[in-house]
Design an enzyme around this catalytic site. Structure first.
Site, mmCIF file in Angstrom:
data_model
loop_
_atom_site.group_PDB
_atom_site.id
_atom_site.type_symbol
_atom_site.label_atom_id
_atom_site.label_comp_id
_atom_site.label_asym_id
_atom_site.label_seq_id
_atom_site.Cartn_x
_atom_site.Cartn_y
_atom_site.Cartn_z
ATOM 1 N N ASN A 1 126.263 46.851 113.472
ATOM 2 C CA ASN A 1 125.742 45.731 112.707
ATOM 3 C C ASN A 1 126.230 44.517 112.343
ATOM 4 O OD1 ASN A 1 128.512 46.803 112.589
ATOM 5 N ND2 ASN A 1 128.038 47.059 110.050
ATOM 6 N N ARG B 1 136.053 40.214 118.302
ATOM 7 C CA ARG B 1 137.338 41.412 117.680
ATOM 8 C C ARG B 1 138.194 41.790 118.633
ATOM 9 N NH1 ARG B 1 136.545 43.720 111.391
ATOM 10 N NH2 ARG B 1 135.928 45.499 112.775
ATOM 11 N N PRO C 1 128.307 48.302 124.087
ATOM 12 C CA PRO C 1 128.170 48.394 122.356
ATOM 13 C C PRO C 1 127.084 49.562 122.530
ATOM 14 C CG PRO C 1 127.319 47.018 124.671
ATOM 15 C CD PRO C 1 127.838 48.119 125.306
ATOM 16 N N ALA C 2 126.624 49.297 120.887
ATOM 17 C CA ALA C 2 125.401 49.890 120.946
ATOM 18 C C ALA C 2 124.406 49.892 120.865
ATOM 19 C CB ALA C 2 125.280 49.977 119.056
ATOM 20 N N GLY D 1 133.022 51.705 114.573
ATOM 21 C CA GLY D 1 131.656 52.841 114.038
ATOM 22 C C GLY D 1 132.378 53.605 113.054
ATOM 23 N N SER D 2 131.434 54.731 112.430
ATOM 24 C CA SER D 2 131.414 55.488 111.843
ATOM 25 C C SER D 2 132.473 56.755 111.799
ATOM 26 C CB SER D 2 129.933 57.097 111.659
ATOM 27 O OG SER D 2 130.254 57.338 113.258
ATOM 28 N N GLU E 1 138.611 51.488 113.521
ATOM 29 C CA GLU E 1 137.685 50.841 112.961
ATOM 30 C C GLU E 1 136.055 51.783 112.754
ATOM 31 O OE1 GLU E 1 139.066 48.274 111.057
ATOM 32 O OE2 GLU E 1 140.476 47.990 112.612
ATOM 33 N N LEU E 2 136.601 52.028 110.747
ATOM 34 C CA LEU E 2 135.371 53.284 110.663
ATOM 35 C C LEU E 2 134.783 52.955 109.219
ATOM 36 C CD1 LEU E 2 138.105 57.181 111.689
ATOM 37 C CD2 LEU E 2 136.106 55.497 113.501
ATOM 38 N N ARG F 1 126.026 40.787 102.021
ATOM 39 C CA ARG F 1 125.857 40.701 103.455
ATOM 40 C C ARG F 1 125.251 41.409 103.974
ATOM 41 N NH1 ARG F 1 131.599 40.739 105.842
ATOM 42 N NH2 ARG F 1 131.356 39.161 108.153
ATOM 43 N N CYS G 1 130.289 47.675 106.307
ATOM 44 C CA CYS G 1 131.766 48.649 106.264
ATOM 45 C C CYS G 1 132.207 49.032 105.087
ATOM 46 C CB CYS G 1 132.488 49.103 107.720
ATOM 47 S SG CYS G 1 132.983 47.495 108.390
ATOM 48 N N GLU H 1 128.163 56.951 102.998
ATOM 49 C CA GLU H 1 127.827 54.833 102.863
ATOM 50 C C GLU H 1 126.058 54.491 102.852
ATOM 51 O OE1 GLU H 1 129.503 53.913 107.238
ATOM 52 O OE2 GLU H 1 130.741 52.128 105.915
ATOM 53 N N GLU I 1 142.581 45.006 113.158
ATOM 54 C CA GLU I 1 142.162 44.155 113.908
ATOM 55 C C GLU I 1 141.925 42.950 113.205
ATOM 56 O OE1 GLU I 1 137.867 45.037 114.587
ATOM 57 O OE2 GLU I 1 138.884 46.410 117.191
HETATM 58 P P1 NAP Z 1 128.254 55.531 115.364
HETATM 59 O O1 NAP Z 1 126.921 56.020 115.164
HETATM 60 O O2 NAP Z 1 129.345 55.884 115.130
HETATM 61 O O3 NAP Z 1 128.438 54.231 116.506
HETATM 62 C C1 NAP Z 1 128.739 53.441 116.996
HETATM 63 C C2 NAP Z 1 129.427 53.331 118.044
HETATM 64 O O4 NAP Z 1 129.767 54.075 119.087
HETATM 65 C C3 NAP Z 1 127.748 52.885 119.252
HETATM 66 O O5 NAP Z 1 127.684 51.829 120.172
HETATM 67 C C4 NAP Z 1 127.433 54.572 119.679
HETATM 68 O O6 NAP Z 1 126.751 54.400 120.605
HETATM 69 C C5 NAP Z 1 129.136 55.123 119.869
HETATM 70 N N1 NAP Z 1 128.681 56.520 120.354
HETATM 71 C C6 NAP Z 1 128.352 57.426 118.982
HETATM 72 N N2 NAP Z 1 128.711 58.389 119.635
HETATM 73 C C7 NAP Z 1 129.460 58.169 120.738
HETATM 74 C C8 NAP Z 1 130.005 59.674 121.189
HETATM 75 N N3 NAP Z 1 130.194 60.745 121.453
HETATM 76 N N4 NAP Z 1 131.108 59.187 122.572
HETATM 77 C C9 NAP Z 1 131.351 57.327 122.427
HETATM 78 N N5 NAP Z 1 130.128 56.805 122.080
HETATM 79 C C10 NAP Z 1 129.620 57.305 120.921
HETATM 80 O O7 NAP Z 1 128.276 53.914 114.360
HETATM 81 P P2 NAP Z 1 126.915 52.693 113.982
HETATM 82 O O8 NAP Z 1 125.707 53.537 113.510
HETATM 83 O O9 NAP Z 1 127.008 52.289 115.528
HETATM 84 O O10 NAP Z 1 127.450 51.363 112.783
HETATM 85 C C11 NAP Z 1 127.817 51.826 111.281
HETATM 86 C C12 NAP Z 1 129.124 52.234 111.334
HETATM 87 O O11 NAP Z 1 130.255 51.512 111.649
HETATM 88 C C13 NAP Z 1 129.847 52.779 109.342
HETATM 89 O O12 NAP Z 1 130.048 53.795 109.641
HETATM 90 C C14 NAP Z 1 130.027 51.268 109.230
HETATM 91 O O13 NAP Z 1 130.883 51.021 108.322
HETATM 92 C C15 NAP Z 1 131.949 51.494 110.580
HETATM 93 N N6 NAP Z 1 131.726 50.049 110.646
HETATM 94 C C16 NAP Z 1 133.225 49.884 110.391
HETATM 95 C C17 NAP Z 1 133.653 49.088 110.585
HETATM 96 C C18 NAP Z 1 135.477 48.522 110.583
HETATM 97 O O14 NAP Z 1 136.021 47.675 111.342
HETATM 98 N N7 NAP Z 1 135.708 49.663 109.464
HETATM 99 C C19 NAP Z 1 132.561 47.529 110.832
HETATM 100 C C20 NAP Z 1 131.640 47.725 111.542
HETATM 101 C C21 NAP Z 1 131.029 48.821 111.097
HETATM 102 P P3 NAP Z 1 125.059 54.980 120.548
HETATM 103 O O15 NAP Z 1 124.446 54.520 118.703
HETATM 104 O O16 NAP Z 1 124.109 55.099 121.512
HETATM 105 O O17 NAP Z 1 125.475 56.874 120.163
#
Ligand code: NAP
Length: 479
Positions: A152, A160, A176-177, A229-230, A251-252, A279, A285, A382, A459
């Protein structure tokens, strides 16, 4: 696009995946393939880890000023190339160009901030209470890190983590994603140009996240995981980190309450709502997920928010005048559609939006729902889209209780003109950050992070570098 790297970045060299695999990067505005990038497997991850481990000792001994100047140079290059980087980000992620430029500036600031922090890593010296020993405290890099980022904020989520890791003297493997690998690869090229030694940063783009990351976490050579991530994936990675007792920063996800009291300035509240909700098209998040509005002002707030949301222009992020780009992919949009359908089935009224447009691309219109049933799925999910879900409340204690009634605790927004209430409610919210009469909290100089299941650690800010440092205490007898 022609100059953008598409290979893995390992040991300072651009290389293909060992098995030659590639993966497609899509343009979410058209659904068309932008390009192919290398798709790393476990062997590539191993090589990246080898490079990070080999570079660690020398990098840790590099003068803090030298590390600082690399970050400063990279900051300057990013700023100079704002337009190019913004176009790249819009192409792979969809956000409008103006927002992408904003993210480039935000991302660059992390490098500037941590270039300033690199030379301020402190220690300590003192005599212990018994008078027999001196205590010498020094701080040293935690060691090779695995950094995992979401799609995102493709550039800022990288800087960061990379900024403080470089400042602290850590080497890294960045994953990265898969939707947005190009911004990270461009960042690696900039850091190389800025003088970052080979092996300090390694980037593995992959569609096989689990296969690539798990062996690194369990192997014992990676000493730190920094993940954004999530919450679900964070939980899994925490479990994988337990074997080798890897230090973690998480950072979830969030489920931010946005509370508008009866004494709020509604101009500020609507402006704040537009930022906190819109935004990044709501794909943040920090996005306001639950609007709690006092019964006495809900009608006016809803009407004014719906007017502003309805006036936003939806379209491809590269087009002039567009405010709202496409969502990241069909899955992301499908989830938003389902959540809105569920809320409407349970009685929510659609003030604006709510209908998926025909045609290519993953567009979804800015939407305002009122009269949302508290049991609707979007209350504990979310939304990650441009949907404002409004509920009402009558009483301060009740709204605080409802706002806290969630496993997440990243951020909350409070709108009131009463100072006592502003402070009281902010202190009672179970969140890591509060926006008081503002819809924006993110700033590289402030500690960003959550409580409860929104994460561990912070962070940015003065404490951001701590996540990448360990203390060493030396006991020295007083002679
Ligand atoms: P996500 O599905 O959790 O993925 C985040 C990252 O983790 C991606 O690079 C993903 O790659 C990787 N990943 C997934 N499964 C994994 C595994 N088993 N082993 C290692 N890496 C793995 O989240 P997203 O959909 O990309 O991002 C949205 C989420 O991020 C939301 O929940 C949002 O709230 C959160 N977020 C939090 C913050 C914060 O600072 N708190 C900031 C931004 C976003 P793949 O896609 O290939 O699985």
């Amino acid at each position: 696009m022609t100059d953008t790297p598409t290979q893995l970045f390992i040991g300072g060299a651009w290389v293909d995946a060992a098995d030659g695999a590639t993966m497609a990067v899509d343009d979410p505005a058209t659904g068309e393939i932008l390009c192919q990038v290398a798709d790393a497997g476990p062997k590539d991850a191993q090589r990246a880890e080898d490079a990070a481990v080999a570079a660690q000792e020398k990098w840790a001994r590099t003068a803090p000023r030298a590390r600082s100047e690399i970050l400063r140079r990279a900051y300057e290059i990013i700023v100079e190339r704002t337009d190019e980087l913004a176009h790249l980000m819009t192409a792979e992620m969809g956000k409008p160009l103006a927002e992408a430029r904003g993210e480039v500036a935000y991302a660059a600031e992390f490098f500037r901030w941590f270039s300033e922090e690199a030379v301020r890593i402190d220690g300590g010296h003192g005599t212990l209470p018994d008078g027999r020993n001196r205590m010498l405290l020094s701080r040293r890099p935690v060691g090779p890190c695995l950094l995992i980022t979401p799609w995102n904020f493709p550039l800022a989520m990288g800087t960061r983590k990379i900024g403080p890791a470089i400042a602290a003297g850590c080497t890294m493997v960045l994953k990265p994603a898969p939707q947005t690998p190009l911004s990270s690869l461009a960042l690696a090229a900039i850091l190389k140009e800025a003088g970052l030694p080979d092996g300090v940063l390694n980037v593995v783009t992959t569609s096989r996240a689990g296969e690539v990351c798990e062996p690194l976490l369990r192997g014992g050579r990676i000493r730190k995981l920094s993940f954004t991530g999530s919450t679900g994936v964070g939980r899994l990675l925490l479990a994988q980190s337990a074997d080798a007792v890897v230090r973690t920063s998480m950072e979830l996800g969030g489920n931010a309450p946005f509370i508008v009291f009866e004494d709020a300035d509604l101009d500020k509240a609507v402006d704040g709502a537009m930022v906190a909700k819109m935004r990044n098209m709501g794909e943040a998040c920090t996005a306001a997920n639950r609007f709690f509005v006092h019964t006495s002002v809900v009608e006016e707030f809803g009407r004014r928010l719906a007017e502003r949301m309805g006036a936003l222009v939806v379209g491809p992020g590269t087009r002039d005048g567009v405010d709202v780009g496409p969502l990241i992919d069909r899955n992301g949009r499908g989830k938003v559609e389902e959540l809105v359908a569920d809320a409407v089935e349970r009685g929510a009224r659609v003030l604006v939006g709510g209908r998926t447009p025909e045609g290519p691309g993953c567009f979804y219109p800015p939407t305002v729902l009122t009269g949302v049933d508290p049991d609707s799925r979007l209350m504990d999910t979310e939304i990650f889209g441009p949907v404002a879900a409004i509920l009402t409340f009558d009483d301060e204690a009740e709204v605080v209780r409802r706002a806290n009634d969630t496993p997440w605790g990243l951020v909350g927004y409070v709108f009131t003109e009463g100072l006592d209430r502003a402070l009281r409610v902010s202190e009672r919210l179970e969140v890591g950050m509060v926006g008081l009469n503002t819809g924006l909290v993110s700033n590289p100089a402030a500690p960003f992070g959550g409580v409860k299941q929104s994460g561990l650690g912070r962070e940015g800010g003065r404490v951001g570098i701590d996540e990448f440092l360990e203390y060493q205490y030396l006991a020295v007898p007083v002679g």
